[in-house]
Scaffold this motif. Structure first.
Motif, PDB file in Angstrom:
ATOM      1  N   ALA A   5      -1.361  17.265   5.347  1.00 37.58           N
ATOM      2  CA  ALA A   5      -0.011  16.750   5.534  1.00 37.58           C
ATOM      3  C   ALA A   5       0.955  17.833   5.988  1.00 37.58           C
ATOM      4  O   ALA A   5       2.024  17.519   6.526  1.00 37.58           O
ATOM      5  N   TYR A   6       0.607  19.108   5.778  1.00 37.81           N
ATOM      6  CA  TYR A   6       1.477  20.215   6.182  1.00 37.81           C
ATOM      7  C   TYR A   6       0.813  21.096   7.247  1.00 37.81           C
ATOM      8  O   TYR A   6       1.252  22.217   7.474  1.00 37.81           O
ATOM      9  N   GLU A  21      11.444  17.515   4.903  1.00 40.63           N
ATOM     10  CA  GLU A  21      11.324  16.878   3.589  1.00 40.63           C
ATOM     11  C   GLU A  21      12.546  17.160   2.723  1.00 40.63           C
ATOM     12  O   GLU A  21      13.028  16.277   2.006  1.00 40.63           O
ATOM     13  N   MET A  22      13.074  18.378   2.798  1.00 40.04           N
ATOM     14  CA  MET A  22      14.271  18.697   2.023  1.00 40.04           C
ATOM     15  C   MET A  22      15.488  17.937   2.547  1.00 40.04           C
ATOM     16  O   MET A  22      16.330  17.487   1.767  1.00 40.04           O
ATOM     17  N   LEU A  23      15.587  17.765   3.866  1.00 39.51           N
ATOM     18  CA  LEU A  23      16.741  17.084   4.445  1.00 39.51           C
ATOM     19  C   LEU A  23      16.661  15.574   4.278  1.00 39.51           C
ATOM     20  O   LEU A  23      17.662  14.908   3.998  1.00 39.51           O
ATOM     21  N   GLY A  71       7.161  14.096   5.136  1.00 41.89           N
ATOM     22  CA  GLY A  71       6.916  13.688   6.502  1.00 41.89           C
ATOM     23  C   GLY A  71       5.695  12.807   6.625  1.00 41.89           C
ATOM     24  O   GLY A  71       5.669  11.842   7.394  1.00 41.89           O
ATOM     25  N   VAL A  72       4.647  13.120   5.860  1.00 42.69           N
ATOM     26  CA  VAL A  72       3.420  12.323   5.828  1.00 42.69           C
ATOM     27  C   VAL A  72       3.108  12.028   4.367  1.00 42.69           C
ATOM     28  O   VAL A  72       2.925  12.956   3.571  1.00 42.69           O
ATOM     29  N   LYS A  95       1.699  10.110  19.767  1.00 40.20           N
ATOM     30  CA  LYS A  95       2.836   9.269  20.131  1.00 40.20           C
ATOM     31  C   LYS A  95       4.089  10.095  20.414  1.00 40.20           C
ATOM     32  O   LYS A  95       5.140   9.547  20.737  1.00 40.20           O
ATOM     33  N   GLN A  96       3.963  11.423  20.242  1.00 41.66           N
ATOM     34  CA  GLN A  96       5.087  12.328  20.477  1.00 41.66           C
ATOM     35  C   GLN A  96       6.285  12.009  19.582  1.00 41.66           C
ATOM     36  O   GLN A  96       7.422  12.191  19.956  1.00 41.66           O
ATOM     37  N   GLN A  97       6.018  11.459  18.416  1.00 42.86           N
ATOM     38  CA  GLN A  97       7.102  11.185  17.475  1.00 42.86           C
ATOM     39  C   GLN A  97       6.582  11.455  16.064  1.00 42.86           C
ATOM     40  O   GLN A  97       6.322  10.538  15.302  1.00 42.86           O
ATOM     41  N   SER A  98       6.414  12.718  15.773  1.00 45.46           N
ATOM     42  CA  SER A  98       5.800  13.111  14.506  1.00 45.46           C
ATOM     43  C   SER A  98       6.513  12.506  13.310  1.00 45.46           C
ATOM     44  O   SER A  98       5.898  12.102  12.338  1.00 45.46           O
ATOM     45  N   LEU A  99       7.853  12.434  13.379  1.00 44.61           N
ATOM     46  CA  LEU A  99       8.628  11.922  12.258  1.00 44.61           C
ATOM     47  C   LEU A  99       9.780  11.074  12.786  1.00 44.61           C
ATOM     48  O   LEU A  99      10.199  11.239  13.937  1.00 44.61           O
TER      49      LEU A  99
END
Length: 401
Positions: free
Chosen positions: A252-253, A282-284, A289-290, A310-314
């Motif tokens: 995940a990281y 994740e802090m913000l 994120g996953v 998909k070029q959109q990780s988050l």
């Protein structure tokens, strides 16, 4: 003394400790069988008595321990590598790096009165990296210790005890961190990892579990990096050591190109940028994120790779994710950290971008312990006594004349 028992096992996903060697979870996707043996209160590791389990990672476990007799009892932290050749060698490499490379950038030791005053502090001076200590109180020369517990060789390192909780625990209590605080935490982490980046080495194990968070007098978060990761060179030994690294890293990281390439041929410094960016997001955002709890690695890897394709990780759509941060350019920094196309080359670039917006973290302020006040009072009384004696002697000499 109680002996180390293989029956105590810890699952870093469920965060459960079993006492009978069998860890079972009602969730069918929980990887409980991958759990690691851990020490419990009262177990001994050489001369160290384990008193508390602090955190468990995929390469080692961190404990609080005691050593010494009643008159010189010392509380320390000890990191114990899991009983595999890869994990043991990783801890040896980290200890040597801390001892040899980072000794040159450590603050100079205090002397004289400054050292005397420092000795009254309730805990050792904090730094951005753990303060490596001798594995034995008699002063062993090696920066790490090796012992055998119930027939099993164990490699360990000893550090000065610190205050605080892991970043993961801190975010459970405060899921959405104030954006100034989040940026300053990221800046201190990058500063701790600067020697690695300058040596063209990657951490590859950066997660909220390996960052300690303490709070100072003004309620600012003060992070400490507890682990230097794999210290893997991107210029030579990445392909050779990558299979072990791949098995021990948190998907995940971990950067998408890393989890997609099990050979490690494309490993670069930007891999740590992704890990830092995911933690910063994740802090913000107040959410990971996953999502990883109770999920197996293969499912996490699919999610990471699919999101990269998909070029959109988050979900960073500028009209949905903290629009006030978009105006300050922070969303762009996050996108450039976790994106797969135009990711920053190293964490040092991320540090420069964050410092341009937020500046350096404010100076750390601590409560002055009562013992320091007592020391000052004693010194003042002694000074007054000396002055009175000198004045009395001078008066006596003058009268005698």
């Amino acid at each position: 003394a109680t002996m180390y028992s293989i029956t105590h096992r810890y699952c870093e996903r469920c965060e459960r400790v079993t006492e009978n060697g069998h860890l079972w979870c009602q969730d069918r996707d929980c990887p409980a069988e991958e759990s690691w043996p851990v020490f419990q209160y009262g177990d001994y590791l050489g001369d160290l008595k384990i008193t508390r389990l602090i955190s468990v990672w995929r390469t080692a476990a961190l404990y609080e321990a005691e050593r010494g007799g009643e008159k010189n009892l010392q509380t320390v932290w000890v990191k114990v590598a899991h009983a595999t050749p890869e994990c043991e060698q990783r801890l040896r490499d980290e200890a040597r790096y801390l001892h040899d490379k980072l000794r040159s950038i450590a603050p100079p030791p205090k002397r004289g009165l400054a050292k005397l005053i420092a000795s009254f502090r309730p805990r050792p001076p904090r730094s951005i990296l753990p303060q490596l200590m001798s594995p034995s109180p008699v002063g062993a020369t090696a920066p790490y210790g090796e012992t055998t517990v119930k027939g099993v060789p164990r490699v360990y390192c000893v550090y000065a005890a610190m205050q605080g909780v892991t970043l993961r625990e801190a975010m459970l209590e405060n899921p959405q961190v104030w954006h100034y605080e989040a940026a300053w935490v990221a800046l201190v982490i990058t500063e701790a990892m600067r020697p690695l980046a300058e040596d063209k080495r990657v951490h590859m194990s950066l997660t909220p579990r390996v960052v300690l968070i303490d709070v100072d007098k003004e309620a600012h978060w003060r992070p400490v990096l507890l682990d230097l990761g794999w210290i893997l060179s991107v210029q030579g030994d990445s392909a050779q050591n990558f299979p072990a690294l791949f098995e021990r890293s948190e998907p995940a990281y971990t950067a998408p190109e890393v989890v997609a390439d099990k050979r490690g041929s494309g490993l670069s410094l930007s891999a740590d940028v992704y890990s830092l960016g995911i933690m910063y997001f994740e802090m913000l955002a107040g959410r990971p994120g996953v999502a990883q709890q109770w999920r197996r690695d293969d499912a996490l890897i699919r999610d990471v790779i699919d999101s990269a394709r998909k070029q959109q990780s988050l979900p960073l759509a500028q009209d949905k994710f903290r629009p006030e941060l978009n105006q300050a350019g922070i969303v762009g920094i996050v996108e450039q950290s976790i994106g797969s196309r135009e990711r920053s080359a190293s964490i040092l670039e991320v540090a420069r971008a964050l410092a341009a917006v937020y500046g350096n973290p404010p100076p750390e302020k601590r409560e002055i312990p009562i013992r320091s006040y007592i020391l000052v009072v004693v010194l003042v009384v002694l000074l007054i006594a000396v002055i009175l004696v000198v004045v009395g002697s001078l008066l006596g000499w003058w009268v005698a004349r």
